[in-house]
Design a protein around this motif. Structure first.
Motif, mmCIF file in Angstrom:
data_model
loop_
_atom_site.group_PDB
_atom_site.id
_atom_site.type_symbol
_atom_site.label_atom_id
_atom_site.label_comp_id
_atom_site.label_asym_id
_atom_site.label_seq_id
_atom_site.Cartn_x
_atom_site.Cartn_y
_atom_site.Cartn_z
ATOM 1 N N LEU A 98 0.783 -1.131 -0.037
ATOM 2 C CA LEU A 98 -0.130 0.027 0.091
ATOM 3 C C LEU A 98 0.775 1.157 -0.062
ATOM 4 N N ASN A 99 2.009 1.074 0.341
ATOM 5 C CA ASN A 99 2.715 2.438 0.604
ATOM 6 C C ASN A 99 3.925 2.422 -0.099
ATOM 7 N N THR A 100 4.077 1.635 -1.135
ATOM 8 C CA THR A 100 5.225 1.724 -2.243
ATOM 9 C C THR A 100 4.559 1.529 -3.568
ATOM 10 N N ALA A 101 5.425 2.182 -4.669
ATOM 11 C CA ALA A 101 4.554 2.142 -5.846
ATOM 12 C C ALA A 101 5.788 1.546 -6.998
ATOM 13 N N LEU A 102 5.867 0.279 -6.785
ATOM 14 C CA LEU A 102 7.081 -0.321 -7.575
ATOM 15 C C LEU A 102 6.504 -0.980 -8.916
ATOM 16 N N PRO A 103 7.075 -0.986 -10.021
ATOM 17 C CA PRO A 103 6.689 -1.495 -11.161
ATOM 18 C C PRO A 103 6.447 -2.795 -11.108
ATOM 19 N N PRO A 104 5.458 -3.506 -11.880
ATOM 20 C CA PRO A 104 5.097 -4.770 -12.013
ATOM 21 C C PRO A 104 6.016 -5.973 -11.834
ATOM 22 N N VAL A 105 5.851 -7.265 -11.349
ATOM 23 C CA VAL A 105 6.898 -7.923 -11.200
ATOM 24 C C VAL A 105 7.588 -7.752 -9.987
ATOM 25 N N ILE A 106 8.315 -6.569 -9.953
ATOM 26 C CA ILE A 106 9.189 -6.182 -8.941
ATOM 27 C C ILE A 106 8.598 -6.228 -7.601
ATOM 28 N N SER A 107 7.252 -5.498 -8.029
ATOM 29 C CA SER A 107 6.534 -5.221 -6.903
ATOM 30 C C SER A 107 6.062 -6.427 -5.927
ATOM 31 N N PRO A 108 5.462 -7.244 -6.386
ATOM 32 C CA PRO A 108 5.328 -8.626 -5.534
ATOM 33 C C PRO A 108 6.573 -9.071 -5.144
ATOM 34 N N ILE A 109 7.481 -9.209 -5.793
ATOM 35 C CA ILE A 109 8.518 -9.821 -5.383
ATOM 36 C C ILE A 109 9.379 -9.220 -4.204
ATOM 37 N N ALA A 110 9.355 -7.814 -4.197
ATOM 38 C CA ALA A 110 9.835 -6.968 -3.272
ATOM 39 C C ALA A 110 8.906 -7.284 -1.903
ATOM 40 N N GLY A 251 3.114 -16.055 4.337
ATOM 41 C CA GLY A 251 1.859 -15.075 4.625
ATOM 42 C C GLY A 251 1.970 -14.123 3.581
ATOM 43 N N GLY A 252 2.764 -13.619 2.952
ATOM 44 C CA GLY A 252 2.924 -12.582 1.899
ATOM 45 C C GLY A 252 2.195 -13.032 0.849
ATOM 46 N N VAL A 253 2.701 -14.328 0.204
ATOM 47 C CA VAL A 253 2.115 -15.138 -0.829
ATOM 48 C C VAL A 253 0.487 -15.135 -0.622
ATOM 49 N N GLU A 254 -0.165 -15.658 0.480
ATOM 50 C CA GLU A 254 -1.308 -15.924 0.748
ATOM 51 C C GLU A 254 -1.917 -14.770 0.507
ATOM 52 N N LEU A 255 -1.501 -13.660 1.322
ATOM 53 C CA LEU A 255 -2.237 -12.448 1.237
ATOM 54 C C LEU A 255 -2.174 -11.819 -0.214
ATOM 55 N N LEU A 256 -1.399 -11.819 -0.904
ATOM 56 C CA LEU A 256 -1.198 -11.028 -2.375
ATOM 57 C C LEU A 256 -2.123 -12.030 -3.109
ATOM 58 N N GLY A 257 -2.017 -13.323 -2.903
ATOM 59 C CA GLY A 257 -2.664 -14.450 -3.873
ATOM 60 C C GLY A 257 -4.173 -14.501 -3.595
ATOM 61 N N MET A 258 -4.676 -14.609 -2.606
ATOM 62 C CA MET A 258 -5.991 -15.117 -2.196
ATOM 63 C C MET A 258 -6.799 -13.997 -1.631
#
Lengths: 355, 306, 224
Positions: A98-110, A251-258
């Motif tokens: 919510l607080n960063t604005a990274l480009p696609p692919v990099i955003s979820p990875i980071a 936890g991060g993956v679950e949040l971002l995926g589901m």
């Protein structure tokens, strides 16, 4: 595969079977339509693509937690803060996204990496406390879970909360950070690949690397490890940090995926699920996906069962508990274990004499 | 304003109330630990017995009979744990985790099946152990307000501190329990059956914990709510450990955690963000554990000349 | 005789404990600053008295047990990964060389007989070509064949210039293998013999029981 391993697999299967039988028994006792309930439990997930998809989705966080705890338990340290690590991972992922604005692919990875970092902190605190103060990891790790829960509820209610939404939930995570679905018609997301990768990496780590070897030796016999020159303090800490990172990533993956918002207002219980998974998988990350699939299947079946009959999903928790009890009980079928082992040892001696 | 609140007799009264379930469980933890087995199933036992307390008191229409029946259940679970750990050689932590898991699921299931309630036992006509005011004591200034007007079980828990102390340190059985915990092999060499002793200690542990569980739904609160043990079983483990696994030590530490709990209850009504306040008992446990362990470590280092 | 301080001496010499006054020098360097790993890399080997507690991990297989003191060397591992093929080969060599009775290196050590477990321990310790060997009751509780095998290896190492400290309660073994002999009584050296051939068991016995004592030895620590 020698007969000792075969026997272990047999024991595990038998334990599962008995646990299921007991659960069916309970269903018969408490339900008005037991047969229908059991059929739904066992075959429900196979009835549609969407339902089977539910199994796979449910499997993903279980793989992460199973691998994480396998690594932590490999060092023979009973650190139960994985539950909190997972939870904080989800929170951290939400906050970061919510607080960063990274480009696609990099955003979820980071975001996922940050989640892992936070997970590391949660399991690391009890581990560090053990090192600095010799306090028992068991209790301190359990406390961490509650601390994380209340902390994250605070953050959710006061910082992340979306006033426009109806319930207590956070703002929606930007779609660029979310993990996309793989198969249309299901909610299975990219996290599946990450999870499977985590299992593979976990296996390689424990069984093919120096660190993994050191962790395993330390876990098997700490005195022996120390005598051999291994820095047991450092190694134990590494195992807890690494495991916690995997929990956090989960936890991060679950949040971002589901989910697309942080909605967790109570502990999800994945930390306890991890225990049963690692018990079934014999602490080996490579078997974790299999055990995770089994548990996910059972869970999904129970959910389907509860929606169409009068049996509640909690029956599966009972099944899980029974499975743990039976699988971990060394003496369960131990008579046969001894017979087979002494047969093997005799055979080995005979072979050597013949040389 | 908070300081005044903390030192008010009402707060201390509330502290004693909150301490009760933790104290029962901590004493349970002591007995088990003294015999050399960690009873991590306290959480599950408390949850089970909180539910069964409600069911039995309603079935018997008597809180006391309900309590007795519940104590039997608690003892049984302790025995069950002992069976798996001692006879089937299950790891004590994993067996306890299994019991806790089963407790989580089974309590929801049983509640639903027995009463049709989901979440809270509203339709079960359960009875509670009442509060009483102690006739003479209530007139003592300050202390009277703290000590009088407590639930009978609270007084029982305080008495149990003395009882368990006497039991462990003045009776032959207590001696055997401590011997087995101190040095199992030495105890066995003088003819003590360590397994039998551990069966006994774990069963007793379950009985004590069940009193705490009964109190939760039959005194502290008046109904059973799912998950109502809320980690108290784990806090009790810490209390026992920090108290050196002695009844008096655990009592003092339990008081500390009870105070944290009472404080968080009060503060939640106030201006403080209630989520952070709820962290209080757990943070206290964590920090307390750290301080305790650290000082013990330093002492050990000094003694062995490091 | 046991209980006179041999255990503590071994702990201190092998780096397991740093609690001592005075000085231990290894290759002319103060030993206190070295970790156990460093001492071993310098060439120290240690056959522990309690092989099940310190000498092996009974639930792990032979390969895992043999390599705990050398897996970090460059020929057996890279920066991260273990070179499993090389390790397997070496382990098979060692199993042959030390005549460990087993079907394969995958067998778990706890399943072996006492003598074979000790052979695994000895294989591990001796396979790094040590310069210093500290052997604490190396032949206790094992079969005659294994015991004489190990004693022969100790002599071989002695012949190749290795420094060996042998601690044993077996007088025969001690008289047979030693060049020099020291008796510890109640935590202090009570007798040192540089000419072992002329020492009798009776004589040794007197020192062991504290009946005789060489007062010149007050407070002497051996240097390596």
């Amino acid at each position: 595969m020698n007969s000792s391993t075969k026997l272990n697999i047999l024991r595990t299967l038998l334990a599962v079977f008995i646990a299921l039988l007991i659960s069916f028994g309970i269903i018969f006792l408490t339900s008005d339509e037991p047969v229908k309930a059991i059929v739904q439990l066992l075959t429900g997930p196979l009835q549609s693509q969407r339902r089977f998809g539910n199994v796979i989705e449910a499997m993903i966080p279980l793989i992460f937690t199973g691998v994480g705890i396998s690594i932590m338990f490999a060092a023979n340290e009973i650190n139960l803060a994985g539950e909190g690590a997972f939870h904080l991972g989800g929170l951290a992922a939400t906050y970061f996204a919510l607080n960063t604005a990274l480009p696609p692919v990099i955003s979820p990875i980071a975001t996922i990496l940050i989640a892992g970092l936070c997970g590391m902190i949660v399991t690391g605190i009890p581990a560090l406390m053990k090192i600095k103060t010799e306090s028992d990891v068991l209790v301190s790790s359990l406390m961490m879970n509650y601390l994380v829960l209340y902390f994250s509820t605070y953050v959710l209610s006061n910082i992340l909360r979306d006033p426009a939404a109806g319930a207590v939930v956070s703002f929606a995570v930007p779609s660029v950070t979310q993990l996309g679905t793989i198969f249309n018609g299901t909610r299975i997301h990219v996290g599946l690949f990450i999870a499977l990768a985590a299992a593979a990496i976990g296996y390689i780590f424990l069984y093919k690397t120096k660190l993994g070897y050191e962790i395993r030796v330390t876990g098997e016999n700490r005195e022996f490890a120390r005598y051999s020159g291994i820095n047991v303090v450092k190694i134990t800490l590494v195992s807890q940090l690494f495991g916690g990172a995997i929990f956090g990533i989960g936890g991060g993956v679950e949040l971002l995926g589901m989910y697309n918002r942080f909605t967790w207002t109570s502990l999800l219980g994945y930390g306890w699920d991890a225990i049963i998974i690692t018990t079934l998988a014999k602490k080996n990350p490579i078997y974790v996906p299999l055990a995770a699939f089994f548990l996910a299947y059972l869970r999904t079946g129970a959910s389907i069962m509860s929606r169409s009959t009068d049996v509640v999903t909690e029956i599966v928790t009972i099944t899980q508990g029974i499975i743990i009890l039976l699988v971990v009980a060394e003496q369960f079928l131990s008579k046969y274990k001894h017979k087979i082992i002494s047969k093997e040892a005799k055979a080995a001696l005979v072979e050597k004499e013949g040389e | 304003m908070i300081i005044e609140a903390v030192f008010s007799p009402e707060f201390l009264n509330a502290t004693l109330r909150a301490t009760t379930p933790i104290l029962f469980a901590a004493l349970a933890s002591c007995i088990a630990s003294k015999s050399g087995v960690i009873n991590m199933a306290l959480e599950g036992i408390m949850l089970f017995t909180a539910l069964f307390g409600v069911i039995f008191s309603a079935a018997f229409q008597s809180a006391w009979l309900g309590l007795l029946a519940t104590m039997a259940v608690g003892g049984f679970i302790g025995f069950f744990l002992a069976f798996f750990v001692l006879r089937l050689k299950t790891d004590e932590i994993l067996a306890a985790i299994a019991i806790n898991l089963i407790a989580n699921g089974a309590t929801i299931l049983i509640l639903l099946y027995v009463s049709g309630d989901r979440g809270i036992s509203s339709s079960i006509p359960s009875l509670i152990i009442p509060r009483v005011t102690l006739p003479i004591i209530k007139d003592i200034p300050f202390l009277g307000q703290v000590l009088s007007n407590q639930n009978i079980l609270t007084y029982v828990s305080l008495i149990m501190v003395a009882v368990v102390h006497i039991f462990l340190y003045r009776t032959p059985l207590g001696l055997k329990i401590r011997a087995v915990g101190e040095n199992k092999d030495a105890a066995e060499s003088v003819g003590i059956s360590s397994d039998k002793i551990r069966y006994i200690s774990l069963t007793l542990s379950g009985v004590l914990a069940s009193m705490g569980g009964f109190f939760l739904s039959g005194g502290y609160m008046t109904k059973f709510t799912i998950g109502m043990s809320a980690g108290r079983g784990f806090i009790a483990l810490a209390a026992g450990a920090m108290g050196g696994n002695t009844p008096i030590g655990s009592f003092l530490v339990s008081l500390l955690f009870g105070a944290a709990q009472a404080l968080s209850n009060i503060l939640q009504l106030g201006a403080w963000p209630h989520e952070l306040v709820q962290m209080l008992p757990y943070v206290t446990t964590l920090i307390g554990l750290g301080i305790y362990s650290y000082s013990r470590m330093k002492k050990r280092q000094r003694l062995t000349g490091k | 005789m046991e209980g006179n301080g041999q255990g503590q001496l071994v702990e201190v010499l092998t780096g397991l404990s740093k609690k001592y006054k005075g000085q231990i020098k290894v290759f002319d360097q103060d030993a206190k600053k070295y970790s156990i790993r460093e001492l071993r890399d310098l060439g120290m080997a240690h056959i522990p008295e309690d092989r099940m507690t310190y000498g092996c991990a009974r639930n792990m297989n032979i390969m895992d047990n043999i390599f705990t003191n050398q897996y970090h060397k460059t020929e057996y591992s890279g920066k991260v990964l273990l070179k499993n093929r090389k390790i397997e080969n070496r382990v098979n060599e060692l199993i042959k060389e030390y005549r460990v009775k087993t079907k394969s290196y995958r067998q778990s050590v706890g399943m072996l007989s006492g003598g074979n477990i000790q052979k695994v321990v000895v294989a591990r310790e001796f396979s790094t070509s040590p310069a210093i060997i500290i052997a604490n009751q190396p032949t206790r509780g094992i079969d005659v064949g294994a015991a004489s095998f190990i004693r022969q290896r100790i002599l071989d190492f002695r012949d190749s210039g290795c420094a060996i400290i042998l601690i044993s309660a077996d007088l025969n073994e001690v008289l047979e293998l030693s060049d020099r002999l020291a008796v510890i009584y109640k935590g202090q050296f009570s007798g040192v013999f540089n000419n072992v051939k002329n020492v009798t068991e009776v004589e040794l016995g007197k020192y062991m029981l504290g009946i005789k004592k060489d007062d010149r030895l007050e407070g002497i620590i051996y240097e390596q």
